[in-house]
Write a protein that holds these residues in place. Structure first.
Motif, PDB file in Angstrom:
ATOM      1  N   GLN A 193       0.834  -1.203   0.000  1.00  0.00           N
ATOM      2  CA  GLN A 193       0.000   0.000   0.000  1.00  0.00           C
ATOM      3  C   GLN A 193       0.869   1.253   0.000  1.00  0.00           C
ATOM      4  OE1 GLN A 193      -3.106  -0.212   3.160  1.00  0.00           O
ATOM      5  NE2 GLN A 193      -2.660  -2.396   3.168  1.00  0.00           N
ATOM      6  N   SER A 194       1.940   1.224   0.778  1.00  0.00           N
ATOM      7  CA  SER A 194       2.828   2.376   0.877  1.00  0.00           C
ATOM      8  C   SER A 194       3.542   2.631  -0.449  1.00  0.00           C
ATOM      9  CB  SER A 194       3.851   2.156   1.995  1.00  0.00           C
ATOM     10  OG  SER A 194       3.206   2.031   3.244  1.00  0.00           O
ATOM     11  N   MET A 195       4.019   1.575  -1.089  1.00  0.00           N
ATOM     12  CA  MET A 195       4.672   1.726  -2.386  1.00  0.00           C
ATOM     13  C   MET A 195       3.717   2.331  -3.405  1.00  0.00           C
ATOM     14  SD  MET A 195       6.893  -1.818  -2.569  1.00  0.00           S
ATOM     15  CE  MET A 195       7.609  -1.434  -4.166  1.00  0.00           C
ATOM     16  N   LYS A 196       2.460   1.926  -3.348  1.00  0.00           N
ATOM     17  CA  LYS A 196       1.451   2.461  -4.269  1.00  0.00           C
ATOM     18  C   LYS A 196       1.302   3.965  -4.107  1.00  0.00           C
ATOM     19  CE  LYS A 196      -1.927   1.767  -7.288  1.00  0.00           C
ATOM     20  NZ  LYS A 196      -1.668   1.252  -8.665  1.00  0.00           N
ATOM     21  N   ARG A 197       1.509   4.454  -2.893  1.00  0.00           N
ATOM     22  CA  ARG A 197       1.372   5.888  -2.624  1.00  0.00           C
ATOM     23  C   ARG A 197       2.688   6.644  -2.830  1.00  0.00           C
ATOM     24  NH1 ARG A 197      -3.359   7.600  -0.794  1.00  0.00           N
ATOM     25  NH2 ARG A 197      -2.391   9.607  -0.265  1.00  0.00           N
TER      26      ARG A 197
END
Length: 226
Positions: free
Chosen positions: A105-109
């Motif tokens: 999720q963090s990488m996506k952001r």
């Protein structure tokens, strides 16, 4: 007004430029901390990634109850590209605070890393993804999601105080945070330090390297201990 213990604040408006962050990625944490009086930096946080790790980003800070990651989930939803999520989990390693799903999720952001004074799980996934993660330990036991906690407040990770908006650097030696107001000036000092080290390495190869400070220190000791 939110009560202490459950606060979600905004970071300062000023954000260090991507050009400054990119310049810091070319430097080692040790070179930077040498220019900070050798007083600053984390202790006891270990990178989960292999050799060659270097990361620089803007601190999005979280203070959470040991073993609970509710406010970390909220911080991920608030994150901006180039952020590093810095979590004060009280140094507890009984329950992991983040794992592979939260990493994804963090990488996506556009988040570039985690600094966790607590435990993580799915350790191999961080290395495989090349996502920077520094942690106190590893535990397969999952987190609770009850809160409370705080976002964008001063935190302590491995003895290092981090303010929201600080420039955070990490490599295989550890983590350091630089106040945004000092980031550009310190960058120049650290670049000069790196250049001096490069010249020293060339002199070592050529057999012309000298250490006058060593002789001076020994002479002082000889005088003091007569």
């Amino acid at each position: 007004m939110q009560k202490i213990g459950f606060r979600i604040a905004q970071r300062p408006d000023h954000r260090t430029s991507s050009e400054v962050l990119e310049a810091y990625r070319k430097l080692g944490v040790a070179q930077v901390t040498d220019c900070m009086g050798r007083l600053y930096g984390s202790v006891g946080l270990t990178p989960l990634n292999g050799p060659g790790l270097r990361v620089a980003g803007i601190a999005l800070t979280v203070k959470t109850r040991p073993g609970d990651n509710l406010l970390i989930h909220q911080a991920i939803d608030m994150a901006q590209p180039g952020d590093i999520i810095v979590v004060d989990g009280g140094g507890c390693v009984a329950n992991a605070l983040v794992g592979e799903l939260m990493m994804m999720q963090s990488m996506k952001r556009g988040v570039t890393g985690f600094v966790i004074d607590g435990a993580v799980r799915d350790a191999e996934a961080f290395d495989a993804a090349g996502f920077a993660c520094f942690a106190r330990g590893v535990s397969h036991r999952g987190p609770f999601k009850d809160g409370p906690g705080e976002i964008n407040v001063p935190v302590s990770v491995g003895g290092l105080v981090v303010q929201p908006g600080d420039v955070v650097l990490g490599d295989c030696d550890g983590v350091v945070a630089i106040p945004a107001s000092h980031a550009e000036d310190l960058l120049q000092l650290a670049q000069a330090k790196a250049q001096a080290e490069a010249r020293g390495m060339e002199r070592i190869k050529a057999g012309t390297y000298e250490k006058p400070w060593q002789a001076a220190a020994l002479a002082r000791l000889e005088k003091d201990y007569k």
